[in-house]
Design an enzyme around this catalytic site. Structure first.
Site, PDB file in Angstrom:
ATOM      1  N   LYS A  56       1.247  -1.290   0.404  1.00  0.00           N
ATOM      2  CA  LYS A  56       0.257  -0.710   0.043  1.00  0.00           C
ATOM      3  C   LYS A  56       0.954   1.127   0.231  1.00  0.00           C
ATOM      4  O   LYS A  56       2.408   1.641   0.607  1.00  0.00           O
ATOM      5  CB  LYS A  56      -1.143  -0.092   1.184  1.00  0.00           C
ATOM      6  N   ASP A  98      -3.046  -1.682  10.528  1.00  0.00           N
ATOM      7  CA  ASP A  98      -3.439  -1.316   9.438  1.00  0.00           C
ATOM      8  C   ASP A  98      -3.445  -2.569   8.179  1.00  0.00           C
ATOM      9  O   ASP A  98      -4.094  -2.575   7.091  1.00  0.00           O
ATOM     10  CB  ASP A  98      -1.788  -1.025   8.505  1.00  0.00           C
TER      11      ASP A  98
HETATM   12  O1  C5P Z   1      -1.423  -1.999  14.944  1.00  0.00           O
HETATM   13  P1  C5P Z   1       0.311  -2.378  15.211  1.00  0.00           P
HETATM   14  O2  C5P Z   1       0.639  -3.670  15.835  1.00  0.00           O
HETATM   15  O3  C5P Z   1       0.570  -2.484  13.934  1.00  0.00           O
HETATM   16  O4  C5P Z   1       0.966  -1.080  16.002  1.00  0.00           O
HETATM   17  C1  C5P Z   1       2.526  -1.198  16.090  1.00  0.00           C
HETATM   18  C2  C5P Z   1       3.131  -0.437  17.169  1.00  0.00           C
HETATM   19  O5  C5P Z   1       2.323   1.038  16.169  1.00  0.00           O
HETATM   20  C3  C5P Z   1       1.453  -0.220  18.387  1.00  0.00           C
HETATM   21  O6  C5P Z   1       2.034  -0.756  19.473  1.00  0.00           O
HETATM   22  C4  C5P Z   1       1.693   1.816  18.716  1.00  0.00           C
HETATM   23  O7  C5P Z   1       3.047   1.614  19.862  1.00  0.00           O
HETATM   24  C5  C5P Z   1       2.264   2.172  17.649  1.00  0.00           C
HETATM   25  N1  C5P Z   1       0.584   2.607  16.617  1.00  0.00           N
HETATM   26  C6  C5P Z   1      -0.176   3.785  17.165  1.00  0.00           C
HETATM   27  N2  C5P Z   1      -0.419   4.616  16.899  1.00  0.00           N
HETATM   28  C7  C5P Z   1      -1.531   3.263  15.448  1.00  0.00           C
HETATM   29  C8  C5P Z   1      -0.816   2.358  14.794  1.00  0.00           C
HETATM   30  C9  C5P Z   1      -0.022   2.046  15.595  1.00  0.00           C
HETATM   31  O8  C5P Z   1       0.843   4.719  18.245  1.00  0.00           O
HETATM   32  N3  C5P Z   1      -2.609   4.111  15.316  1.00  0.00           N
END
Ligand code: C5P
Length: 299
Positions: free
Chosen positions: A23, A149
């Site tokens: 993406k 995502d």
């Molecule tokens: O959701 P995901 O596992 O991809 O997120 C990884 C890290 O990125 C989270 O633990 C957080 O620290 C950060 N994150 C965030 N806000 C979001 C998505 C991710 O702070 N909207």
């Protein structure tokens, strides 16, 4: 046509072969940190024609993964496709075991959503393999457990993702474009990049402007409101990024924007021919070393 039908290469009762797209982000505004540690985002994403290849095959018992291709690292158990299969089976949507064969073409930790796409496409493939009949909303709920995502990739295309990224609103297809995806020799991690954000990084064009330009099919206008909150921090951390952006503009790009938390850049061109010509000049140029550079279009 559903995205899944365009992604599935072949299917039998025993196995499904699916392509997992990368993406890009036309607009990624990070609004602020929430009580649960995540950040509230306004994220306009678009699937593009760069794919990991995933074969999902039934086996008697257990989940196993064989991974090949670019930049593979980490244990199988940490792989998001592997975790997607475990989650799907644990929730009782399928039985027996699964062997995954994953060919990575999407560079990892480059801001292109490869891991999230692998996770969601695993769920799509399993839904077909087991005739589980899960709806797009069901699949998005499962995907949300795997990453912020991941829900976007259930239907892909052009979409606005809000909340921490898991609330997906499909948009009309973006104006047609050809792009160069180019990445300097660096990788950035998501938690690190969220940690570097400052309040000023939430200041940028209004979301409505990009939504309206996409609805009107106006590529030039869309390019004038491209925005990414991570750009300031990423450009500071990776000094090659401002140079690469300038280079893409010199090559005729009408808009350049960071992909996710970076460090990949998308340079937008009016025609595939211009993008191909730009790519040839970029790869010939000795001034800038890139980790990868490819031409893509919207999917
Ligand atoms: O959701 P995901 O596992 O991809 O997120 C990884 C890290 O990125 C989270 O633990 C957080 O620290 C950060 N994150 C965030 N806000 C979001 C998505 C991710 O702070 N909207």
């Amino acid at each position: 046509m559903r995205l899944v039908d365009r992604l599935i290469v072949s299917r039998t009762e025993e196995a499904v072969h699916i392509r997992c797209p990368a993406k890009v982000n036309f607009f990624l505004k990070v609004l602020g940190k929430r009580g649960d540690g995540y950040h509230e985002v306004q994220n306009v994403m678009q699937t593009v024609t760069l794919f990991d290849e995933l074969k999902v095959r039934r086996q008697n018992a257990g989940v196993t993964l064989a991974c090949s291709g670019e930049d593979i690292e980490g244990d199988a158990e940490e792989n998001l496709a592997f975790r997607a299969v475990e989650l799907f089976l644990k929730r009782g949507h399928g039985s027996g075991g699964i062997h995954l064969e994953l060919r990575k073409n999407i560079p990892v930790t480059a801001g292109l959503g490869g891991g999230s796409s692998d996770a969601s496409c695993s769920l799509l493939a399993l839904n077909e393999l087991f005739h589980a009949g899960l709806s797009a909303d069901d699949l998005r709920s499962l995907a949300a457990e795997l990453g912020s995502d991941a829900p976007f990739f259930v239907e892909g295309g052009t979409a606005l993702c809000t909340g921490r990224g898991e609330i997906v609103r499909l948009l009309p297809p973006s104006p047609r474009f050809a792009g160069i995806l180019a990445c300097p020799k660096a990788s950035l991690t998501t938690p690190e990049m969220y940690g570097l954000l400052q309040s000023q990084d939430a200041e940028g064009p209004d979301l409505d402007l990009v939504l309206r330009s996409i609805e009107r099919g106006d590529l030039t206008k869309t390019c004038s409101v491209l925005f990414n909150s991570f750009e300031r921090a990423a450009f500071q951390k990776v000094p090659e990024l401002p140079r690469l952006k300038k280079k893409l503009e010199e090559l005729g790009s009408i808009g350049v924007v960071l992909c996710g938390k970076g460090p990949s850049l998308l340079g937008i061109f009016l025609t595939p021919e211009e993008a191909e010509r730009g790519l040839r000049r970029l790869t010939r140029s000795q001034e800038l070393e890139t980790r990868f550079a490819v031409v893509v279009s919207a999917l």
